[in-house]
Write a protein that holds these residues in place. Structure first.
Motif, PDB file in Angstrom:
ATOM      1  N   SER A 362      14.465  -8.129  49.885  1.00  0.00           N
ATOM      2  CA  SER A 362      13.181  -8.117  49.191  1.00  0.00           C
ATOM      3  C   SER A 362      12.050  -7.709  50.117  1.00  0.00           C
ATOM      4  CB  SER A 362      12.904  -9.492  48.591  1.00  0.00           C
ATOM      5  OG  SER A 362      13.888  -9.837  47.636  1.00  0.00           O
ATOM      6  N   TYR A 363      12.080  -8.198  51.357  1.00  0.00           N
ATOM      7  CA  TYR A 363      11.047  -7.815  52.314  1.00  0.00           C
ATOM      8  C   TYR A 363      11.125  -6.324  52.641  1.00  0.00           C
ATOM      9  CZ  TYR A 363       9.370 -12.538  53.214  1.00  0.00           C
ATOM     10  OH  TYR A 363       8.787 -13.768  53.076  1.00  0.00           O
ATOM     11  N   ILE A 364      12.335  -5.797  52.693  1.00  0.00           N
ATOM     12  CA  ILE A 364      12.499  -4.358  52.913  1.00  0.00           C
ATOM     13  C   ILE A 364      11.892  -3.581  51.757  1.00  0.00           C
ATOM     14  CG2 ILE A 364      14.189  -2.496  53.077  1.00  0.00           C
ATOM     15  CD1 ILE A 364      16.053  -4.473  54.505  1.00  0.00           C
ATOM     16  N   GLU A 365      12.167  -4.044  50.527  1.00  0.00           N
ATOM     17  CA  GLU A 365      11.609  -3.384  49.346  1.00  0.00           C
ATOM     18  C   GLU A 365      10.096  -3.489  49.319  1.00  0.00           C
ATOM     19  OE1 GLU A 365      13.321  -4.597  45.705  1.00  0.00           O
ATOM     20  OE2 GLU A 365      15.365  -4.135  46.291  1.00  0.00           O
ATOM     21  N   LEU A 366       9.573  -4.644  49.722  1.00  0.00           N
ATOM     22  CA  LEU A 366       8.133  -4.832  49.763  1.00  0.00           C
ATOM     23  C   LEU A 366       7.483  -3.796  50.664  1.00  0.00           C
ATOM     24  CD1 LEU A 366       5.591  -6.512  49.151  1.00  0.00           C
ATOM     25  CD2 LEU A 366       6.211  -7.976  51.075  1.00  0.00           C
ATOM     26  N   ASP A 367       8.073  -3.547  51.804  1.00  0.00           N
ATOM     27  CA  ASP A 367       7.541  -2.562  52.745  1.00  0.00           C
ATOM     28  C   ASP A 367       7.638  -1.151  52.173  1.00  0.00           C
ATOM     29  OD1 ASP A 367       6.478  -1.937  55.418  1.00  0.00           O
ATOM     30  OD2 ASP A 367       8.406  -0.945  55.704  1.00  0.00           O
ATOM     31  N   ILE A 368       8.763  -0.859  51.502  1.00  0.00           N
ATOM     32  CA  ILE A 368       8.939   0.469  50.893  1.00  0.00           C
ATOM     33  C   ILE A 368       7.905   0.695  49.805  1.00  0.00           C
ATOM     34  CG2 ILE A 368      10.486   1.870  49.488  1.00  0.00           C
ATOM     35  CD1 ILE A 368      12.831   0.579  50.965  1.00  0.00           C
ATOM     36  N   PHE A 369       7.738  -0.311  48.937  1.00  0.00           N
ATOM     37  CA  PHE A 369       6.791  -0.173  47.834  1.00  0.00           C
ATOM     38  C   PHE A 369       5.368   0.004  48.353  1.00  0.00           C
ATOM     39  CE2 PHE A 369       3.981  -1.532  44.469  1.00  0.00           C
ATOM     40  CZ  PHE A 369       4.556  -0.996  43.331  1.00  0.00           C
ATOM     41  N   ARG A 370       5.007  -0.748  49.383  1.00  0.00           N
ATOM     42  CA  ARG A 370       3.655  -0.652  49.941  1.00  0.00           C
ATOM     43  C   ARG A 370       3.398   0.747  50.491  1.00  0.00           C
ATOM     44  NH1 ARG A 370       4.045  -4.341  53.530  1.00  0.00           N
ATOM     45  NH2 ARG A 370       3.119  -6.081  52.376  1.00  0.00           N
ATOM     46  N   LYS A 371       4.378   1.294  51.207  1.00  0.00           N
ATOM     47  CA  LYS A 371       4.209   2.633  51.775  1.00  0.00           C
ATOM     48  C   LYS A 371       4.107   3.689  50.664  1.00  0.00           C
ATOM     49  CE  LYS A 371       6.497   1.702  56.198  1.00  0.00           C
ATOM     50  NZ  LYS A 371       7.669   1.990  57.051  1.00  0.00           N
ATOM     51  N   ARG A 372       4.905   3.531  49.616  1.00  0.00           N
ATOM     52  CA  ARG A 372       4.836   4.476  48.498  1.00  0.00           C
ATOM     53  C   ARG A 372       3.482   4.413  47.815  1.00  0.00           C
ATOM     54  NH1 ARG A 372      10.704   3.713  45.459  1.00  0.00           N
ATOM     55  NH2 ARG A 372      11.988   4.639  47.101  1.00  0.00           N
ATOM     56  N   TRP A 373       2.969   3.193  47.642  1.00  0.00           N
ATOM     57  CA  TRP A 373       1.671   3.027  46.986  1.00  0.00           C
ATOM     58  C   TRP A 373       0.574   3.688  47.814  1.00  0.00           C
ATOM     59  CZ3 TRP A 373       0.087   1.155  42.339  1.00  0.00           C
ATOM     60  CH2 TRP A 373      -1.275   0.924  42.190  1.00  0.00           C
ATOM     61  N   GLU A 374       0.577   3.436  49.089  1.00  0.00           N
ATOM     62  CA  GLU A 374      -0.452   4.017  49.961  1.00  0.00           C
ATOM     63  C   GLU A 374      -0.377   5.540  49.960  1.00  0.00           C
ATOM     64  OE1 GLU A 374       0.317   2.181  53.695  1.00  0.00           O
ATOM     65  OE2 GLU A 374      -0.602   0.255  53.143  1.00  0.00           O
ATOM     66  N   LYS A 375       0.837   6.067  49.960  1.00  0.00           N
ATOM     67  CA  LYS A 375       0.995   7.525  49.937  1.00  0.00           C
ATOM     68  C   LYS A 375       0.527   8.103  48.611  1.00  0.00           C
ATOM     69  CE  LYS A 375       4.469  11.172  50.548  1.00  0.00           C
ATOM     70  NZ  LYS A 375       5.906  11.454  50.809  1.00  0.00           N
ATOM     71  N   ALA A 376       0.855   7.420  47.498  1.00  0.00           N
ATOM     72  CA  ALA A 376       0.449   7.898  46.177  1.00  0.00           C
ATOM     73  C   ALA A 376      -1.063   7.904  46.040  1.00  0.00           C
ATOM     74  CB  ALA A 376       1.080   7.020  45.094  1.00  0.00           C
ATOM     75  N   VAL A 377      -1.712   6.852  46.522  1.00  0.00           N
ATOM     76  CA  VAL A 377      -3.174   6.768  46.446  1.00  0.00           C
ATOM     77  C   VAL A 377      -3.812   7.862  47.291  1.00  0.00           C
ATOM     78  CG1 VAL A 377      -5.157   5.345  47.079  1.00  0.00           C
ATOM     79  CG2 VAL A 377      -3.197   4.306  45.923  1.00  0.00           C
ATOM     80  N   LYS A 378      -3.243   8.129  48.440  1.00  0.00           N
ATOM     81  CA  LYS A 378      -3.795   9.140  49.340  1.00  0.00           C
ATOM     82  C   LYS A 378      -3.658  10.543  48.756  1.00  0.00           C
ATOM     83  CE  LYS A 378      -3.393  10.865  54.073  1.00  0.00           C
ATOM     84  NZ  LYS A 378      -2.677  10.726  55.367  1.00  0.00           N
TER      85      LYS A 378
END
Length: 388
Positions: A362-378
């Motif tokens: 779950s922590y691995i997924e949390l990190d993946i999701f956060r990076k995807r969100w930041e990239k999508a917003v950018k």
């Protein structure tokens, strides 16, 4: 005398203006008829039509009608198109009996070892007029036929999948759009003091787009203080008590987990309730390749259909018990000595507890999701955060 002299003048102006107003539409109509008629006589007159904008108008009108249809339905007449559906079961012959249409959906991921708890949940939601959908993550379906309600619910089976995997694939917004609220719960929840109809009425009255019932602190394992039941309130949207890691929440707190301004842990993912509009947004956010949906709850506020500090909350008046039983059975490896604990399979050879592995994943997924969100917003130049 002056007033008498003015009266004819005003009357003449009115009569002239009325004549002009009557002539203008007639003239415009004749012009349109002329150009439309001449277009059939001489193809060259199409240039005149284009000069007047008639051709562009007709083409744009037809184009608009085509664009308004759902993708793939363009060749069909508009009157035959059905945009949405529901989960109402139909008889093989004849027509279904006239029954009150269900307005809410209860979906839960289940395993046969939690049979006793699930039985109580299903009975309560069916008696409240809900459509019930069971996601069988252990692949066992036939053993549920012992219950009289088994034929009244929808069974979907896929081994070792989480409720978010099921929800992404079987709760498309077009399928569940007819339901006002979607309850997407875990199986280890007690509903002895919970009344679905009363809960829905509270949510509607309070305007909550995303919510969850509060947890009975005397019987539940509470992971986040904001989910604990308040005995003096119907709904709470923030907490003022001390949280984990010595986090102090007061009237000036704006960060999680005290408030939902950043929408972190406003509700836990074990018993969320979504309005149809909020679910349409959340469904698009669910990632196809992620499992436990960690990280999703951090961004739920963007699906709150408005002010997240008002439209997301925890209902105290209707509360549940979180038993925290192990769920989602793990795959048994060959030649492993195992011990069954709830729905978990513990491996002694490697000394691993699947619950620890799930949390690590779950922590691995949390990190993946956060990076995807930041990239999508950018990368999305049209996106602007309304809460910044």
């Amino acid at each position: 005398m002056k007033s008498r002299d003015c009266i004819p003048l005003v009357t003449e102006r009115k009569s002239c203006s009325s004549c002009l107003c009557s002539l203008i539409p007639a003239t415009a109509l004749l012009c349109i008829v002329y150009f439309l008629g001449s277009s059939y006589v001489a193809p060259a007159n199409k240039e005149k039509l284009s000069m007047w904008g008639v051709t562009d108008f007709l083409q744009s009108s037809n184009k608009c009608k085509s664009q308004c249809k759902p993708l793939g339905s363009e060749p069909l007449p508009e009157g035959i198109i059905t945009n949405t559906s529901n989960l109402q079961m139909r008889p093989l012959w004849g027509f279904p009996k006239k029954e009150k249409v269900s307005t809410s959906l209860f979906a839960v991921a289940v395993g046969i070892k939690q049979k006793d708890i699930v039985h109580k949940m299903v009975k309560k939601f069916l008696s409240s007029g809900f459509v019930v959908m069971l996601f069988h993550y252990d692949g066992i379906v036939d053993e549920w036929k012992d219950f009289a309600w088994s034929d009244q619910v929808i069974h979907v089976s896929a081994r070792n999948q989480t409720k978010w995997w099921f929800a992404k694939r079987f709760l498309h917004p077009g399928i569940v759009w007819e339901y006002s609220y979607i309850f997407l719960w875990d199986e280890d929840l007690g509903v002895e003091d919970f009344h679905p109809k009363k809960y829905v009425s509270i949510v509607e009255r309070e305007g909550l787009e995303i919510s969850q019932p509060a947890l009975d602190t005397a019987k539940s394992e509470v992971h986040h203080q904001i989910t604990a039941r308040g005995r003096k309130s119907i709904v709470h949207r923030r907490t003022f008590k001390h949280g984990v890691n010595r986090t102090s929440c007061d009237g000036h707190s704006k960060a999680p987990p005290c408030t939902g301004r950043e929408c972190y842990r406003w509700i836990e993912m074990m018993a969320p309730v979504f309005s149809r509009a909020a679910w349409r947004c959340v469904w698009y956010m669910i990632q196809n390749d992620l499992i436990h949906a960690w990280g999703l709850d951090m961004q739920l506020g963007y699906c709150a259909q408005g002010d997240r500090t008002k439209n997301i909350g925890v209902v105290d008046a209707e509360y549940i018990v979180h038993y925290n039983r192990p769920t989602l059975g793990s795959t048994v490896e060959k030649n492993h000595s195992t011990l069954q604990g709830g729905n978990k399979t513990y491996s002694h050879r490697r000394g691993k507890d699947p619950r620890v592995e799930v949390r690590r994943q779950s922590y691995i997924e949390l990190d993946i999701f956060r990076k995807r969100w930041e990239k999508a917003v950018k990368n999305d130049k049209c996106w602007a955060d309304p809460y910044q």
